[in-house]
Design a protein around this motif. Structure first.
Motif, PDB file in Angstrom:
ATOM      1  N   SER A  77      -7.527  -0.922   4.244  1.00 41.60           N
ATOM      2  CA  SER A  77      -7.629   0.109   5.285  1.00 41.60           C
ATOM      3  C   SER A  77      -7.474   1.530   4.761  1.00 41.60           C
ATOM      4  CB  SER A  77      -6.562  -0.114   6.362  1.00 41.60           C
ATOM      5  OG  SER A  77      -6.718  -1.359   6.970  1.00 41.60           O
ATOM      6  N   HIS A  78      -6.762   1.692   3.645  1.00 41.98           N
ATOM      7  CA  HIS A  78      -6.452   3.029   3.132  1.00 41.98           C
ATOM      8  C   HIS A  78      -7.146   3.343   1.803  1.00 41.98           C
ATOM      9  CE1 HIS A  78      -2.864   2.514   5.867  1.00 41.98           C
ATOM     10  NE2 HIS A  78      -3.396   3.653   6.266  1.00 41.98           N
ATOM     11  N   GLN A  79      -8.279   2.738   1.527  1.00 38.31           N
ATOM     12  CA  GLN A  79      -8.982   2.963   0.266  1.00 38.31           C
ATOM     13  C   GLN A  79      -9.566   4.368   0.149  1.00 38.31           C
ATOM     14  OE1 GLN A  79      -9.459   1.015  -2.686  1.00 38.31           O
ATOM     15  NE2 GLN A  79      -7.647   0.165  -1.701  1.00 38.31           N
ATOM     16  N   THR A  80      -9.981   4.957   1.246  1.00 39.28           N
ATOM     17  CA  THR A  80     -10.621   6.275   1.169  1.00 39.28           C
ATOM     18  C   THR A  80      -9.599   7.387   1.398  1.00 39.28           C
ATOM     19  OG1 THR A  80     -11.135   6.372   3.528  1.00 39.28           O
ATOM     20  CG2 THR A  80     -12.773   5.303   2.082  1.00 39.28           C
ATOM     21  N   GLU A  81      -9.877   8.557   0.828  1.00 40.81           N
ATOM     22  CA  GLU A  81      -8.991   9.713   1.041  1.00 40.81           C
ATOM     23  C   GLU A  81      -8.930  10.082   2.513  1.00 40.81           C
ATOM     24  OE1 GLU A  81      -9.207  13.108  -1.523  1.00 40.81           O
ATOM     25  OE2 GLU A  81      -9.835  11.855  -3.214  1.00 40.81           O
ATOM     26  N   ASP A  82     -10.054   9.938   3.214  1.00 40.60           N
ATOM     27  CA  ASP A  82     -10.074  10.248   4.650  1.00 40.60           C
ATOM     28  C   ASP A  82      -9.080   9.389   5.419  1.00 40.60           C
ATOM     29  OD1 ASP A  82     -11.967  12.202   4.327  1.00 40.60           O
ATOM     30  OD2 ASP A  82     -13.652  10.981   5.036  1.00 40.60           O
ATOM     31  N   SER A  83      -8.938   8.123   5.023  1.00 40.00           N
ATOM     32  CA  SER A  83      -8.028   7.222   5.729  1.00 40.00           C
ATOM     33  C   SER A  83      -6.564   7.581   5.479  1.00 40.00           C
ATOM     34  CB  SER A  83      -8.287   5.762   5.343  1.00 40.00           C
ATOM     35  OG  SER A  83      -7.976   5.548   3.980  1.00 40.00           O
ATOM     36  N   ARG A  84      -6.283   8.352   4.434  1.00 39.48           N
ATOM     37  CA  ARG A  84      -4.919   8.766   4.099  1.00 39.48           C
ATOM     38  C   ARG A  84      -4.672  10.237   4.418  1.00 39.48           C
ATOM     39  NH1 ARG A  84      -6.823   6.152  -0.565  1.00 39.48           N
ATOM     40  NH2 ARG A  84      -6.882   8.100  -1.734  1.00 39.48           N
ATOM     41  N   CYS A 132       0.841  -1.195   0.000  1.00 40.28           N
ATOM     42  CA  CYS A 132       0.000   0.000   0.000  1.00 40.28           C
ATOM     43  C   CYS A 132       0.882   1.254   0.000  1.00 40.28           C
ATOM     44  CB  CYS A 132      -0.874  -0.060   1.251  1.00 40.28           C
ATOM     45  SG  CYS A 132      -1.852   1.417   1.576  1.00 40.28           S
ATOM     46  N   TYR A 133       0.454   2.295  -0.743  1.00 41.24           N
ATOM     47  CA  TYR A 133       1.232   3.531  -0.849  1.00 41.24           C
ATOM     48  C   TYR A 133       0.881   4.563   0.229  1.00 41.24           C
ATOM     49  CZ  TYR A 133       3.640   2.524  -5.265  1.00 41.24           C
ATOM     50  OH  TYR A 133       4.467   2.022  -6.233  1.00 41.24           O
ATOM     51  N   ALA A 134       0.110   4.185   1.217  1.00 41.14           N
ATOM     52  CA  ALA A 134      -0.179   5.123   2.313  1.00 41.14           C
ATOM     53  C   ALA A 134       1.079   5.292   3.168  1.00 41.14           C
ATOM     54  CB  ALA A 134      -1.329   4.603   3.165  1.00 41.14           C
ATOM     55  N   ARG A 135       1.296   6.528   3.631  1.00 44.05           N
ATOM     56  CA  ARG A 135       2.431   6.810   4.509  1.00 44.05           C
ATOM     57  C   ARG A 135       2.058   6.396   5.931  1.00 44.05           C
ATOM     58  NH1 ARG A 135       6.165  10.276   3.251  1.00 44.05           N
ATOM     59  NH2 ARG A 135       4.779  11.463   1.911  1.00 44.05           N
ATOM     60  N   THR A 136       3.048   5.917   6.683  1.00 43.06           N
ATOM     61  CA  THR A 136       2.848   5.588   8.094  1.00 43.06           C
ATOM     62  C   THR A 136       3.779   6.449   8.942  1.00 43.06           C
ATOM     63  OG1 THR A 136       4.493   3.806   8.022  1.00 43.06           O
ATOM     64  CG2 THR A 136       2.187   3.200   7.575  1.00 43.06           C
ATOM     65  N   TRP A 137       3.486   6.530  10.215  1.00 38.40           N
ATOM     66  CA  TRP A 137       4.282   7.327  11.150  1.00 38.40           C
ATOM     67  C   TRP A 137       5.670   6.704  11.328  1.00 38.40           C
ATOM     68  CZ3 TRP A 137       4.847  11.907  13.015  1.00 38.40           C
ATOM     69  CH2 TRP A 137       5.559  12.133  14.190  1.00 38.40           C
ATOM     70  N   ALA A 138       5.739   5.398  11.543  1.00 35.60           N
ATOM     71  CA  ALA A 138       7.006   4.661  11.686  1.00 35.60           C
ATOM     72  C   ALA A 138       7.962   5.327  12.676  1.00 35.60           C
ATOM     73  CB  ALA A 138       7.666   4.461  10.321  1.00 35.60           C
ATOM     74  N   ASN A 139       7.475   5.553  13.886  1.00 36.57           N
ATOM     75  CA  ASN A 139       8.283   6.176  14.948  1.00 36.57           C
ATOM     76  C   ASN A 139       8.839   7.543  14.563  1.00 36.57           C
ATOM     77  OD1 ASN A 139       7.975   4.041  16.837  1.00 36.57           O
ATOM     78  ND2 ASN A 139       9.502   2.869  15.696  1.00 36.57           N
ATOM     79  N   GLY A 140       8.063   8.271  13.766  1.00 39.08           N
ATOM     80  CA  GLY A 140       8.474   9.620  13.367  1.00 39.08           C
ATOM     81  C   GLY A 140       9.437   9.658  12.199  1.00 39.08           C
ATOM     82  N   LEU A 141       9.739   8.501  11.627  1.00 37.39           N
ATOM     83  CA  LEU A 141      10.661   8.448  10.492  1.00 37.39           C
ATOM     84  C   LEU A 141       9.934   8.469   9.149  1.00 37.39           C
ATOM     85  CD1 LEU A 141      13.078   5.701  11.855  1.00 37.39           C
ATOM     86  CD2 LEU A 141      13.384   8.187  11.909  1.00 37.39           C
ATOM     87  N   GLY A 142       8.653   8.148   9.178  1.00 33.03           N
ATOM     88  CA  GLY A 142       7.868   8.028   7.953  1.00 33.03           C
ATOM     89  C   GLY A 142       8.143   6.687   7.303  1.00 33.03           C
ATOM     90  N   GLY A 143       7.094   6.010   6.917  1.00 34.38           N
ATOM     91  CA  GLY A 143       7.257   4.694   6.301  1.00 34.38           C
ATOM     92  C   GLY A 143       6.136   4.431   5.317  1.00 34.38           C
ATOM     93  N   GLN A 144       6.140   3.235   4.796  1.00 32.47           N
ATOM     94  CA  GLN A 144       5.118   2.792   3.849  1.00 32.47           C
ATOM     95  C   GLN A 144       4.276   1.729   4.534  1.00 32.47           C
ATOM     96  OE1 GLN A 144       6.776   1.128   0.256  1.00 32.47           O
ATOM     97  NE2 GLN A 144       4.785   0.784  -0.678  1.00 32.47           N
ATOM     98  N   CYS A 145       2.978   1.804   4.359  1.00 34.48           N
ATOM     99  CA  CYS A 145       2.068   0.816   4.932  1.00 34.48           C
ATOM    100  C   CYS A 145       2.552  -0.586   4.558  1.00 34.48           C
ATOM    101  CB  CYS A 145       0.644   1.042   4.417  1.00 34.48           C
ATOM    102  SG  CYS A 145      -0.552  -0.176   5.011  1.00 34.48           S
ATOM    103  N   ALA A 146       2.522  -1.500   5.506  1.00 31.78           N
ATOM    104  CA  ALA A 146       3.043  -2.852   5.296  1.00 31.78           C
ATOM    105  C   ALA A 146       2.041  -3.793   4.634  1.00 31.78           C
ATOM    106  CB  ALA A 146       3.479  -3.442   6.633  1.00 31.78           C
ATOM    107  N   LYS A 147       0.797  -3.343   4.488  1.00 32.99           N
ATOM    108  CA  LYS A 147      -0.223  -4.230   3.922  1.00 32.99           C
ATOM    109  C   LYS A 147      -0.143  -4.273   2.398  1.00 32.99           C
ATOM    110  CE  LYS A 147      -3.330  -3.334   7.752  1.00 32.99           C
ATOM    111  NZ  LYS A 147      -4.577  -2.692   8.150  1.00 32.99           N
TER     112      LYS A 147
END
Length: 129
Positions: A95-102, A69-84
């Motif tokens: 989980s990240h299909q809607t704009e609201d979720s991203r 998934c191309y959604a960004r994650t917090w990843a302890n403040g480092l920024g990451g890519q969703c693992a799903k």
């Protein structure tokens, strides 16, 4: 003798077909590998840094996994890519299909919303202390 010659001919034909089949399989496997490598390269090229992008790109993985998934994650403040894994035909997981979720963190292909970017920057400063 005719039966023996016929058997040899069939065996040779079978061997030739088996060899051609193995070559075709290897060629297809190599092509799939090359396509996957090119897709990774394309995804990485999308992240070429320009001066105006450099701030949010600090919190973007250097290399994207195109199957995730191309959604960004917090990843302890480092920024990451969703693992799903992505849903077929989409850039995002279920989980990240809607704009609201991203909306909170954005995507790994675009800027981080300003308020969250400030949180990333504060987190980065704390990690340097």
């Amino acid at each position: 003798e005719t039966t023996g010659e016929g058997h040899d001919f069939c065996h040779e034909k079978e061997e030739a077909l088996l060899g051609a089949s193995k070559r075709a399989f290897n060629d297809a496997t190599a092509a799939r590998t090359q396509v996957a490598e090119l897709e990774c390269e394309i995804a990485t090229l999308r992240l070429q840094v320009t001066p105006e992008d450099s701030l949010w790109r600090r919190f973007t993985p250097a290399r994207l996994n195109i199957q995730r998934c191309y959604a960004r994650t917090w990843a302890n403040g480092l920024g990451g890519q969703c693992a799903k894994r992505k849903i077929a035909g989409s850039e995002y997981c279920e989980s990240h299909q809607t704009e609201d979720s991203r909306a909170d963190l954005g995507t790994v292909e675009g800027p981080i919303p300003q308020q969250k970017l400030q949180q990333f920057l504060r987190s980065a400063e704390k990690q340097l202390e």
